[in-house]
Design a protein around this motif. Sequence first.
Motif, short mmCIF file in Angstrom:
data_model
loop_
_atom_site.label_atom_id
_atom_site.label_comp_id
_atom_site.label_asym_id
_atom_site.label_seq_id
_atom_site.Cartn_x
_atom_site.Cartn_y
_atom_site.Cartn_z
N ARG A 140 0.84 -1.22 0.00
CA ARG A 140 0.00 0.00 0.00
C ARG A 140 0.86 1.26 0.00
O ARG A 140 0.58 2.23 -0.73
N GLN A 141 1.90 1.24 0.81
CA GLN A 141 2.79 2.40 0.85
C GLN A 141 3.47 2.62 -0.49
O GLN A 141 3.57 3.74 -0.99
N ARG A 142 3.95 1.51 -1.10
CA ARG A 142 4.60 1.64 -2.41
C ARG A 142 3.61 2.15 -3.46
O ARG A 142 3.95 3.01 -4.28
N LEU A 143 2.40 1.60 -3.43
CA LEU A 143 1.40 2.03 -4.41
C LEU A 143 1.04 3.49 -4.21
O LEU A 143 0.87 4.25 -5.17
N GLN A 144 0.95 3.89 -2.92
CA GLN A 144 0.61 5.28 -2.64
C GLN A 144 1.70 6.22 -3.14
O GLN A 144 1.41 7.27 -3.75
N VAL A 145 2.96 5.84 -2.88
CA VAL A 145 4.07 6.67 -3.35
C VAL A 145 4.10 6.73 -4.87
O VAL A 145 4.32 7.79 -5.47
N MET A 146 3.86 5.58 -5.52
CA MET A 146 3.87 5.56 -6.98
C MET A 146 2.76 6.43 -7.56
O MET A 146 2.97 7.21 -8.49
N LEU A 147 1.56 6.31 -6.97
CA LEU A 147 0.45 7.13 -7.47
C LEU A 147 0.69 8.62 -7.23
O LEU A 147 0.35 9.46 -8.06
#
Length: 241
Positions: A140-147
Amino acid sequence: MVLSPMDIHDKEFSTKMRGYNIDEVNDFLDKVIKDYQITLKENKELTENLDASQEKLKYFNDLKDSLNQSIIVAQEAADRVRANSQREAEIITQEAQKQASDIVSEASDKANDTLNQAAKRAQQLAVETDDLKKSTRVFRQRLQVMLESQLEVTKSKDWDDLLQEGVPTSYNEIRKLMDDQLDSSENSGVDSDKASASEGEIIDADQPVAAEQNQQTVVIFPDDDTQATKDKDEAIKDSNK
């Protein structure tokens, strides 16, 4: 020697002067003979009846002895049957108790094994669930940073300058700008991985969460600007001609 009626009838008495009246004596003897005959007949019948009764008594005595012996034998047989029945009942009861004990013990062992397996499985599921939660938080953290990085790319001033109407721009310039933005977003994604790892999260190498390592960053344009983008590309090609 027992007198018979004929002995009495044939008996002759000597006569003496002034003796008994012969006719009266004969008459009396006739009566005596008749009574004696009746008495002998009754005595004979009684004797025969007595013999018959004695024979019957002997028969019944023998029968009584046989019955007593049969009763004794039957009693002994009944005692043996009762003793055998009691022994068999005790043996059957002991076997039934042993079988019941074995069944209860086997059922208890199976229940304990089932409970132990269920407890181990529940513990394993709890560990797997905890690992999955940790991996999900990292993802979730990675996806949030990517988005967020993608959103920052779309809000960049370079895009505004590039897409400004009336300003001629070459294809190579647009391509270079997109590559630079993509490189910067990928670097941001790498930084987000480092930031997630620095938070003390323990990630299992066997978990399938690291699938995003092979993914590529894709910039998605809104559907409403598709025609405008085509028109812009055609204008750029015309200006290059």
